[in-house]
Motif scaffolding. Sequence first.
Motif, PDB file in Angstrom:
ATOM      1  N   UNK A  40     -31.319   0.781 -17.237  1.00 61.96           N
ATOM      2  CA  UNK A  40     -31.136  -0.023 -16.018  1.00 61.96           C
ATOM      3  C   UNK A  40     -32.450  -0.245 -15.272  1.00 61.96           C
ATOM      4  N   UNK A  41     -32.435  -1.263 -14.424  1.00 67.02           N
ATOM      5  CA  UNK A  41     -33.559  -1.545 -13.550  1.00 67.02           C
ATOM      6  C   UNK A  41     -33.362  -0.905 -12.187  1.00 67.02           C
ATOM      7  N   UNK A  42     -34.079  -1.448 -11.198  1.00 69.25           N
ATOM      8  CA  UNK A  42     -34.002  -0.902  -9.844  1.00 69.25           C
ATOM      9  C   UNK A  42     -35.352  -0.481  -9.304  1.00 69.25           C
ATOM     10  N   UNK A  43     -36.434  -1.102  -9.842  1.00 65.80           N
ATOM     11  CA  UNK A  43     -37.793  -0.866  -9.343  1.00 65.80           C
ATOM     12  C   UNK A  43     -38.212   0.597  -9.436  1.00 65.80           C
ATOM     13  N   UNK A  44     -37.690   1.297 -10.430  1.00 64.61           N
ATOM     14  CA  UNK A  44     -38.011   2.709 -10.680  1.00 64.61           C
ATOM     15  C   UNK A  44     -37.569   3.633  -9.537  1.00 64.61           C
ATOM     16  N   UNK A  45     -36.822   3.085  -8.570  1.00 64.46           N
ATOM     17  CA  UNK A  45     -36.439   3.905  -7.412  1.00 64.46           C
ATOM     18  C   UNK A  45     -34.944   3.867  -7.103  1.00 64.46           C
ATOM     19  N   UNK A  46     -34.208   2.929  -7.674  1.00 65.82           N
ATOM     20  CA  UNK A  46     -32.771   2.839  -7.445  1.00 65.82           C
ATOM     21  C   UNK A  46     -32.075   2.552  -8.770  1.00 65.82           C
ATOM     22  N   UNK A  47     -30.742   2.546  -8.731  1.00 65.03           N
ATOM     23  CA  UNK A  47     -29.945   2.220  -9.907  1.00 65.03           C
ATOM     24  C   UNK A  47     -29.277   3.445 -10.485  1.00 65.03           C
ATOM     25  N   UNK A  48     -28.112   3.211 -11.089  1.00 62.76           N
ATOM     26  CA  UNK A  48     -27.366   4.307 -11.697  1.00 62.76           C
ATOM     27  C   UNK A  48     -26.537   3.744 -12.849  1.00 62.76           C
ATOM     28  N   UNK A  49     -26.374   4.549 -13.872  1.00 67.59           N
ATOM     29  CA  UNK A  49     -25.621   4.151 -15.056  1.00 67.59           C
ATOM     30  C   UNK A  49     -24.199   3.708 -14.740  1.00 67.59           C
ATOM     31  N   UNK A  50     -23.620   4.259 -13.677  1.00 72.20           N
ATOM     32  CA  UNK A  50     -22.232   3.940 -13.331  1.00 72.20           C
ATOM     33  C   UNK A  50     -22.041   2.480 -12.933  1.00 72.20           C
ATOM     34  N   UNK A  51     -23.128   1.782 -12.617  1.00 73.95           N
ATOM     35  CA  UNK A  51     -23.053   0.398 -12.167  1.00 73.95           C
ATOM     36  C   UNK A  51     -22.919  -0.590 -13.321  1.00 73.95           C
ATOM     37  N   UNK A  52     -22.987  -0.112 -14.572  1.00 73.36           N
ATOM     38  CA  UNK A  52     -23.110  -1.041 -15.686  1.00 73.36           C
ATOM     39  C   UNK A  52     -22.017  -0.869 -16.725  1.00 73.36           C
ATOM     40  N   UNK A  53     -20.860  -0.367 -16.281  1.00 77.07           N
ATOM     41  CA  UNK A  53     -19.727  -0.276 -17.191  1.00 77.07           C
ATOM     42  C   UNK A  53     -19.299  -1.662 -17.661  1.00 77.07           C
ATOM     43  N   UNK A  54     -19.264  -2.624 -16.751  1.00 81.46           N
ATOM     44  CA  UNK A  54     -18.846  -3.979 -17.117  1.00 81.46           C
ATOM     45  C   UNK A  54     -19.805  -4.575 -18.150  1.00 81.46           C
ATOM     46  N   UNK A  55     -21.092  -4.333 -17.983  1.00 85.74           N
ATOM     47  CA  UNK A  55     -22.078  -4.838 -18.931  1.00 85.74           C
ATOM     48  C   UNK A  55     -21.883  -4.204 -20.301  1.00 85.74           C
ATOM     49  N   UNK A  56     -21.727  -2.879 -20.337  1.00 82.59           N
ATOM     50  CA  UNK A  56     -21.553  -2.170 -21.613  1.00 82.59           C
ATOM     51  C   UNK A  56     -20.299  -2.640 -22.331  1.00 82.59           C
ATOM     52  N   UNK A  67     -20.188  -2.491 -31.957  1.00 79.56           N
ATOM     53  CA  UNK A  67     -21.330  -1.809 -31.364  1.00 79.56           C
ATOM     54  C   UNK A  67     -20.878  -0.591 -30.568  1.00 79.56           C
ATOM     55  N   UNK A  68     -21.766   0.382 -30.461  1.00 79.31           N
ATOM     56  CA  UNK A  68     -21.659   1.463 -29.487  1.00 79.31           C
ATOM     57  C   UNK A  68     -22.745   1.220 -28.449  1.00 79.31           C
ATOM     58  N   UNK A  69     -22.422   1.420 -27.169  1.00 76.93           N
ATOM     59  CA  UNK A  69     -23.391   1.205 -26.096  1.00 76.93           C
ATOM     60  C   UNK A  69     -23.524   2.487 -25.277  1.00 76.93           C
ATOM     61  N   UNK A  70     -24.745   2.953 -25.116  1.00 76.74           N
ATOM     62  CA  UNK A  70     -25.038   4.079 -24.230  1.00 76.74           C
ATOM     63  C   UNK A  70     -25.809   3.555 -23.021  1.00 76.74           C
ATOM     64  N   UNK A  71     -25.467   4.037 -21.839  1.00 70.60           N
ATOM     65  CA  UNK A  71     -26.158   3.663 -20.602  1.00 70.60           C
ATOM     66  C   UNK A  71     -26.758   4.934 -20.024  1.00 70.60           C
ATOM     67  N   UNK A  72     -28.072   4.934 -19.838  1.00 73.19           N
ATOM     68  CA  UNK A  72     -28.752   6.170 -19.455  1.00 73.19           C
ATOM     69  C   UNK A  72     -29.221   6.154 -18.002  1.00 73.19           C
ATOM     70  N   UNK A  73     -29.320   7.339 -17.441  1.00 79.47           N
ATOM     71  CA  UNK A  73     -30.031   7.550 -16.187  1.00 79.47           C
ATOM     72  C   UNK A  73     -31.408   8.132 -16.479  1.00 79.47           C
TER      73      UNK A  73
END
Length: 262
Positions: A40-56, A67-73
């Motif tokens: 995820x993005x967020x200018x290296x200061x914000x963002x969380x994996x939980x925000x991208x369930x819809x994307x995954x 596909x398998x999709x992993x979203x990392x913090x």
Amino acid sequence: MLIQSHHDIPYLANSSSRHKLDIYFPPISPATVPLVVYVHGGAWRTGDKSEFQKTAEGIIRASNYRLVVAVINYQLSNKDDESVRHPSHLLDTMAAVRFLITDQSYPGRSIVDHSRVYLVGHSAGAHLSTLMTLCPHLGFEHMQHIQGVLGIGGIYNIPKLLKYNSDYSDFIDMAFAPSQFADASPHHQAQNLHDQAQHVRFMIINSSQDELVPSEQATDFAGQLVSTGYNDITLIVRDLGGHDESLFNPKFWDIVVQFVFA
């Protein structure tokens, strides 16, 4: 078809929420499938994996459940703790990908083809994904498993981004020391063709409606990769919506799938 998911899987042996990942996978697969790691993005200061369930989940459905999709913090920078600066975010990203390639027990692992791993990063996440690939000397020992890197809305040239908008120093100074600006830029690192990464395919995307990152970040970086000698570069500049909006655009999900299965 219901997509299965498991959340808060630790990729390092500590309790930090920043060292965990979520994984999404189809309930049934007749064979092993590629793994997409979303950073995820967020200018290296914000963002969380939980925000991208819809994307995954959107990417998995667009792939027809192939596909398998992993979203990392990863650790985030803040004004009160200078210990989380470059290369902390990068080392965390490398640790998460290393875990996904080498660990044998995480949920969904049985259907992951760990020889076909694709990094998909947005904004600061595109910076981390491409920089990791261009800097194998930093100690990522599994580069042969990384088949492709897709960056969207990415930051590839930090000094040039500051010239575009000097106000961006607010978050850049939080994440990088001034002496790191050039060497921490994928554009700069792409000047050196690394043997371990020559097989990697790159897709560099910027939405023409991106209100935060100018398309020249993408076009200049793609040109640098080509001039250095990387063999498989695709550049896309088209209307996919605003900087964050593009991540939830089915057109973007289709592009990811086409990239993986090209």
